[in-house]
Design a protein around this motif. Structure first.
Motif, PDB file in Angstrom:
ATOM      1  N   THR A 147       0.824  -1.207   0.000  1.00  0.00           N
ATOM      2  CA  THR A 147       0.000   0.000   0.000  1.00  0.00           C
ATOM      3  C   THR A 147       0.855   1.253   0.000  1.00  0.00           C
ATOM      4  OG1 THR A 147      -1.800  -1.125   1.158  1.00  0.00           O
ATOM      5  CG2 THR A 147      -1.759   1.278   1.289  1.00  0.00           C
ATOM      6  N   ALA A 148       1.908   1.252   0.813  1.00  0.00           N
ATOM      7  CA  ALA A 148       2.798   2.411   0.864  1.00  0.00           C
ATOM      8  C   ALA A 148       3.473   2.641  -0.478  1.00  0.00           C
ATOM      9  CB  ALA A 148       3.844   2.204   1.955  1.00  0.00           C
ATOM     10  N   ILE A 149       3.875   1.573  -1.145  1.00  0.00           N
ATOM     11  CA  ILE A 149       4.543   1.709  -2.442  1.00  0.00           C
ATOM     12  C   ILE A 149       3.566   2.228  -3.494  1.00  0.00           C
ATOM     13  CG2 ILE A 149       5.627   0.398  -4.316  1.00  0.00           C
ATOM     14  CD1 ILE A 149       6.830  -1.410  -2.107  1.00  0.00           C
ATOM     15  N   ARG A 150       2.348   1.700  -3.489  1.00  0.00           N
ATOM     16  CA  ARG A 150       1.349   2.163  -4.464  1.00  0.00           C
ATOM     17  C   ARG A 150       1.039   3.651  -4.286  1.00  0.00           C
ATOM     18  NH1 ARG A 150      -1.418  -2.922  -3.288  1.00  0.00           N
ATOM     19  NH2 ARG A 150      -1.208  -4.339  -5.073  1.00  0.00           N
ATOM     20  N   LYS A 151       1.029   4.111  -3.038  1.00  0.00           N
ATOM     21  CA  LYS A 151       0.706   5.507  -2.757  1.00  0.00           C
ATOM     22  C   LYS A 151       1.940   6.411  -2.778  1.00  0.00           C
ATOM     23  CE  LYS A 151      -3.472   4.518  -0.100  1.00  0.00           C
ATOM     24  NZ  LYS A 151      -4.207   4.723   1.167  1.00  0.00           N
ATOM     25  N   ARG A 152       3.079   5.840  -3.163  1.00  0.00           N
ATOM     26  CA  ARG A 152       4.350   6.571  -3.263  1.00  0.00           C
ATOM     27  C   ARG A 152       4.750   7.179  -1.920  1.00  0.00           C
ATOM     28  NH1 ARG A 152       5.073  10.272  -8.320  1.00  0.00           N
ATOM     29  NH2 ARG A 152       7.149   9.331  -8.344  1.00  0.00           N
ATOM     30  N   ARG A 153       4.466   6.434  -0.844  1.00  0.00           N
ATOM     31  CA  ARG A 153       4.841   6.872   0.494  1.00  0.00           C
ATOM     32  C   ARG A 153       6.108   6.188   0.988  1.00  0.00           C
ATOM     33  NH1 ARG A 153      -1.131   6.638   3.418  1.00  0.00           N
ATOM     34  NH2 ARG A 153      -2.064   8.390   2.261  1.00  0.00           N
ATOM     35  N   LEU A 154       6.751   5.415   0.121  1.00  0.00           N
ATOM     36  CA  LEU A 154       8.006   4.765   0.485  1.00  0.00           C
ATOM     37  C   LEU A 154       9.069   5.217  -0.510  1.00  0.00           C
ATOM     38  CD1 LEU A 154       9.119   2.739   2.563  1.00  0.00           C
ATOM     39  CD2 LEU A 154       8.764   0.946   0.871  1.00  0.00           C
ATOM     40  N   PRO A 155       9.684   6.373  -0.267  1.00  0.00           N
ATOM     41  CA  PRO A 155      10.664   6.906  -1.209  1.00  0.00           C
ATOM     42  C   PRO A 155      12.030   6.252  -1.043  1.00  0.00           C
ATOM     43  CG  PRO A 155      10.489   8.377   0.654  1.00  0.00           C
ATOM     44  CD  PRO A 155       9.463   7.276   0.875  1.00  0.00           C
ATOM     45  N   ILE A 156      12.868   6.431  -2.036  1.00  0.00           N
ATOM     46  CA  ILE A 156      14.284   6.066  -1.919  1.00  0.00           C
ATOM     47  C   ILE A 156      14.992   7.242  -1.259  1.00  0.00           C
ATOM     48  CG2 ILE A 156      16.394   5.528  -3.174  1.00  0.00           C
ATOM     49  CD1 ILE A 156      14.609   4.365  -5.398  1.00  0.00           C
ATOM     50  N   ILE A 157      15.590   6.989  -0.117  1.00  0.00           N
ATOM     51  CA  ILE A 157      16.257   8.041   0.636  1.00  0.00           C
ATOM     52  C   ILE A 157      17.743   8.048   0.292  1.00  0.00           C
ATOM     53  CG2 ILE A 157      16.870   8.859   2.948  1.00  0.00           C
ATOM     54  CD1 ILE A 157      14.283   7.614   3.966  1.00  0.00           C
ATOM     55  N   GLY A 158      18.282   9.223   0.052  1.00  0.00           N
ATOM     56  CA  GLY A 158      19.706   9.352  -0.254  1.00  0.00           C
ATOM     57  C   GLY A 158      20.090   8.552  -1.477  1.00  0.00           C
TER      58      GLY A 158
END
Length: 319
Positions: A200-211
């Motif tokens: 769900t987080a990935i679909r909603k773009r709430r899990l970004p690539i940090i750094g």
């Protein structure tokens, strides 16, 4: 063999019970909920209802079963979780309860196993994100664990260490702790289920690539976790074993591939300083610094081979 499985209705247990039965083992499955007895019967296990945090109830259940092997798959993480829970496991009720299952319930199962003369204990642990952030990108069971984890992970990490020590140091049988990688597949947070928290987080773009997204993650399909548990029940010397797939991978490569598999937009990218402000130190470390794990020992000593040798295969066929 007669096997006592605590946590028999969890994500691993539901796959593990039929595999053990198919191999001729006699399985007693423990559940806290009387309503799940029919599920265990349908899976092929003999159900027993007991609260894992009640030492007398556990002792009665194990004594009645008289098992040769005790398997500890207890968690409280099978229900819905919020994204806040995932970011702050130290504040999550489910994770707090799971920590009690890794400590108090472990003690109860070990004591009961000793009392009935069991020969083996196999327990679920976790290997992803636990190794020291030094050396190469892929580490083995002989490498040190992280001495200074982010604050949000300290209690969780201590729970894993307690379980591993309690199980692997028993002097009346063989104790094996399986350090699983990050789960995906049915009944996990990364699946096609509508309430799967990571998906769900990935679909909603709430899990970004940090750094730089250089943190190396080790993954494991839930069916491969069950297969490794079967192997540890049947063979292997006492100790800890990394149970992960063959391809530890950097977040910057894995996360876009997962988004594609879920028909989602590519993940956002944020600088490290912004990631730390928005998501906290734990998420930032996991995205940028953690090391992966080698499965060479489990392959060599348990004779285990993952069905989904890499996360690429799993994304294509196993969600």
């Amino acid at each position: 063999m007669k096997i006592f499985l605590a946590g028999a209705t969890g994500a691993i247990g539901r796959t593990l019970v039929p595999e053990l039965v198919a191999r001729g083992h006699d399985v007693v499955g423990m559940t806290r909920s009387a309503s799940k007895q029919d599920l265990l019967l349908n899976l092929g296990a003999h159900p027993v209802v007991a609260d894992a945090l009640d030492p007398e109830a556990v002792m009665r259940a194990v004594a009645s079963a008289e098992p040769e092997v005790i398997v500890h798959q207890l968690t409280a993480l099978s229900g819905p979780m919020s994204l806040r829970d995932a970011r702050h496991p130290d504040r999550s009720l489910a994770a707090t309860m799971t920590n009690r299952l890794r400590t108090q319930a472990t003690d109860h199962l070990v004591a009961a196993g000793r009392a009935v003369g069991a020969r083996r204990v196999v327990a679920q642990s976790f290997g992803a994100f636990r190794y020291a952030r030094m050396g190469g990108p892929v580490l083995t069971e002989a490498d040190p664990l992280e001495p200074d984890p982010p604050a949000a992970l300290r209690a969780v990490q201590a729970g894993y260490q307690y379980l591993e020590t309690a199980v692997t140091t028993i002097d009346w049988g063989a104790g094996l702790a399986l350090r699983f990688g990050g789960f995906y597949g049915p009944e996990t947070g990364l699946s096609l289920a509508p309430d799967a928290v990571m998906a769900t987080a990935i679909r909603k773009r709430r899990l970004p690539i940090i750094g730089d997204g250089g943190g190396v993650w080790s993954h494991l399909h839930i069916h491969d976790a069950a297969a490794a548990t079967v192997a540890a029940i049947e063979r292997g010397a006492p100790g800890v074993y990394n149970i992960v797939d063959d391809e530890p991978v950097a977040v910057r490569e894995w996360l876009p591939a997962v988004a594609s598999a879920l028909d989602a937009k590519p993940p956002r990218r944020v600088p490290r300083w912004l990631g730390r402000m928005a998501a906290g130190e734990m998420a930032t470390v996991m995205m940028t610094e953690v090391r992966g794990a080698s499965n060479a020992k489990a392959k060599r000593e348990l004779g285990w081979q993952p069905r989904y040798a890499t996360w690429r295969q799993g994304l294509a066929h196993g969600l």
